[in-house]
Scaffold this motif. Structure first.
Motif, PDB file in Angstrom:
ATOM      1  N   THR A 147     -22.157  43.679   6.626  1.00 22.21           N
ATOM      2  CA  THR A 147     -21.186  44.370   5.772  1.00 22.21           C
ATOM      3  C   THR A 147     -21.713  44.522   4.355  1.00 22.21           C
ATOM      4  OG1 THR A 147     -19.293  43.597   7.073  1.00 22.21           O
ATOM      5  CG2 THR A 147     -18.872  44.207   4.784  1.00 22.21           C
ATOM      6  N   ILE A 150     -24.759  47.163   4.440  1.00 21.61           N
ATOM      7  CA  ILE A 150     -24.300  48.530   4.685  1.00 21.61           C
ATOM      8  C   ILE A 150     -23.532  49.066   3.483  1.00 21.61           C
ATOM      9  CG2 ILE A 150     -22.736  49.934   6.094  1.00 21.61           C
ATOM     10  CD1 ILE A 150     -23.478  48.155   8.478  1.00 21.61           C
ATOM     11  N   THR A 151     -22.653  48.239   2.923  1.00 19.36           N
ATOM     12  CA  THR A 151     -21.881  48.672   1.754  1.00 19.36           C
ATOM     13  C   THR A 151     -22.788  48.867   0.546  1.00 19.36           C
ATOM     14  OG1 THR A 151     -20.017  47.367   2.603  1.00 19.36           O
ATOM     15  CG2 THR A 151     -19.866  48.158   0.335  1.00 19.36           C
ATOM     16  N   GLY A 198     -18.203  59.144  10.705  1.00 24.79           N
ATOM     17  CA  GLY A 198     -19.125  58.447  11.595  1.00 24.79           C
ATOM     18  C   GLY A 198     -19.848  59.384  12.547  1.00 24.79           C
ATOM     19  N   GLY A 216     -28.110  50.184  10.516  1.00 21.67           N
ATOM     20  CA  GLY A 216     -27.244  49.977   9.368  1.00 21.67           C
ATOM     21  C   GLY A 216     -27.231  51.155   8.410  1.00 21.67           C
ATOM     22  N   GLY A 219     -24.697  53.742   9.363  1.00 19.99           N
ATOM     23  CA  GLY A 219     -23.369  53.345   8.914  1.00 19.99           C
ATOM     24  C   GLY A 219     -23.189  53.529   7.423  1.00 19.99           C
ATOM     25  N   THR A 288     -13.693  50.640  10.279  1.00 13.68           N
ATOM     26  CA  THR A 288     -14.154  50.162  11.580  1.00 13.68           C
ATOM     27  C   THR A 288     -14.783  51.255  12.422  1.00 13.68           C
ATOM     28  OG1 THR A 288     -12.329  48.556  11.555  1.00 13.68           O
ATOM     29  CG2 THR A 288     -13.458  48.909  13.651  1.00 13.68           C
ATOM     30  N   LEU A 291     -18.391  52.591  11.716  1.00 11.61           N
ATOM     31  CA  LEU A 291     -19.444  51.594  11.907  1.00 11.61           C
ATOM     32  C   LEU A 291     -19.686  51.308  13.377  1.00 11.61           C
ATOM     33  CD1 LEU A 291     -18.721  49.080   9.009  1.00 11.61           C
ATOM     34  CD2 LEU A 291     -20.332  50.974   9.096  1.00 11.61           C
ATOM     35  N   THR A 294     -21.860  54.226  14.472  1.00 13.10           N
ATOM     36  CA  THR A 294     -23.166  54.409  13.842  1.00 13.10           C
ATOM     37  C   THR A 294     -24.044  53.163  13.819  1.00 13.10           C
ATOM     38  OG1 THR A 294     -22.154  53.908  11.691  1.00 13.10           O
ATOM     39  CG2 THR A 294     -22.273  56.220  12.342  1.00 13.10           C
ATOM     40  N   ALA A 295     -23.436  51.988  13.601  1.00 14.38           N
ATOM     41  CA  ALA A 295     -24.238  50.772  13.456  1.00 14.38           C
ATOM     42  C   ALA A 295     -24.196  49.879  14.675  1.00 14.38           C
ATOM     43  CB  ALA A 295     -23.771  49.978  12.222  1.00 14.38           C
ATOM     44  N   SER A 312     -21.000  44.112  11.574  1.00 11.61           N
ATOM     45  CA  SER A 312     -20.178  44.210  10.368  1.00 11.61           C
ATOM     46  C   SER A 312     -18.857  43.500  10.642  1.00 11.61           C
ATOM     47  CB  SER A 312     -19.938  45.668   9.981  1.00 11.61           C
ATOM     48  OG  SER A 312     -19.250  46.346  11.014  1.00 11.61           O
TER      49      SER A 312
END
Length: 368
Positions: A147, A150-151, A198, A216, A219, A288, A291, A294-295, A312
């Motif tokens: 998390t 990615i953020t 996404g 990642g 995402g 949610t 991600l 994509t991740a 995540s």
């Protein structure tokens, strides 16, 4: 003696036809007692008691004020009661969600939960936990790291694009066709569902790296699609409130436009820009659907956003509920999901508090 009499008469004139300060509290107490007595006859219920007491309080407060203070003051008290009631109604879901997550998640919250991942945690481990033979095993270290990464990359992508777009709209666009088109598309992006972002990121990387590629960074791109319009809007509003006199003073000294923006406009608006960026991060950190698309999700630690699937916190919560580690004993997985939800709420609250702190720190200093 005459002066004292005049003062007393003036005070009585000011307080005549005015309810004392304790009157609303007395009305509220009476409403609580009457509503409790009424519901005791039909079956007591806490929510029904609160609703009936609120209705009785608004009606009785208006009636008492109308009888003593007149229609104008009674209308004011009625509107005030409705505003306070709306505030309480808005707070009920928030407090309920926080209380539910706190009471259900605190049991699974521990240092081991924050520092361990799900590698090696199988159904037999959860079966032993459900039987009371071992403590709760597994944690969210991999999801927490994913998390954060990615953020972080979503912010690296979104903040420069959003800020530069806002600068163009305010300082250069000046209502032109391109500026109007950008504003329109930003408004459209603000309302798109997160799953669409996404799917866009997944389709983009399917063209670049091949079908089925999940990592990642994919995402992060999906979250940046959701972040950019928030950053643009918040930064645009902050740049608009910078007084034109500051720009004109800089131009009068012969400073070029780009340097005026960098040295005058942005420092003046940096407080609101920074807080808006923080709120944008808080907006996407709990997403949610994009991600998952994509991740993906893994049970081990992965610190490379450009390779392999990445866990995540939102995806961790989703998979713990949807696919428990032990289908026959889902209680440990549910407990992990509640604890992860508690961590996610704490992160969002910290980000919002950080936005307020940043706004205060970077606010322009007012001198004499």
């Amino acid at each position: 003696m005459t002066v004292t009499t005049e003062i007393r008469s003036s005070r009585s004139a000011l307080t005549r036809n005015k309810l004392p300060n304790w009157a609303p509290w007395a009305v509220a107490a009476g409403a609580l007692v009457v509503s409790a007595a009424v519901l005791s006859l039909a079956g007591f219920n806490v929510w029904g008691w609160a609703v009936l007491a609120a209705v009785l309080f608004v009606a009785a407060n208006w009636a008492v004020s109308f009888a003593v203070e007149g229609a104008r003051k009674a209308t004011d008290r009625f509107a005030t009661s409705l505003m306070f009631g709306a505030f309480i109604v808005a707070m009920v879901p928030l407090v309920s969600v926080i209380w539910t997550v706190l009471t259900n998640g605190i049991a699974g919250f521990s240092l081991d939960f924050l520092t361990s991942d799900m590698q090696g945690v199988r159904g037999r481990v959860d079966n032993a936990t459900a039987a009371g033979e071992s403590p709760l095993m597994g944690g969210i270290a991999h999801a927490l790291t994913g998390t954060f990464l990615i953020t972080l990359w979503a912010s690296i992508i979104s903040i420069p694009i959003g800020l530069l777009t806002a600068i163009y709209l305010v300082e250069y666009g000046q209502g032109g066709r391109l500026a109007r088109a950008i504003t329109f598309f930003v408004d459209v992006m603000t309302g798109i569902p997160s799953i669409v972002a996404g799917l866009f990121a997944a389709g983009l990387f399917a063209l670049i790296a091949g079908p089925g590629f999940k990592a990642g960074i994919v995402g992060a791109v999906a979250l940046s699609v959701l972040m950019i319009p928030v950053v643009v809007r918040s930064s645009e509003e902050m740049l608009k409130i910078v007084p034109n006199e500051l720009r004109e003073a800089s131009y009068a000294l012969g400073v070029r436009k780009w340097r005026t923006i960098v040295k005058v406009v942005i420092p003046t608006a940096i407080s609101g820009i920074a807080s808006g960026v923080t709120i944008a991060i808080a907006r996407v950190i709990g997403e949610t659907a994009p991600l998952i698309v994509t991740a993906g999700f893994v049970t081990r630690m992965n610190t490379n956003v450009f390779s392999d699937w990445m866990a995540s916190l939102p995806a961790f919560i989703y998979y713990q509920i949807l696919n428990p580690t032990s289908p026959t004993n889902p209680e440990p997985s549910t407990l992990r999901a509640w604890a992860a939800a508690l961590v996610l709420i704490i992160l969002v609250m910290l980000l919002n508090l950080g936005a307020r702190l940043i706004a205060r720190i970077f606010a322009p200093k007012i001198g004499r």
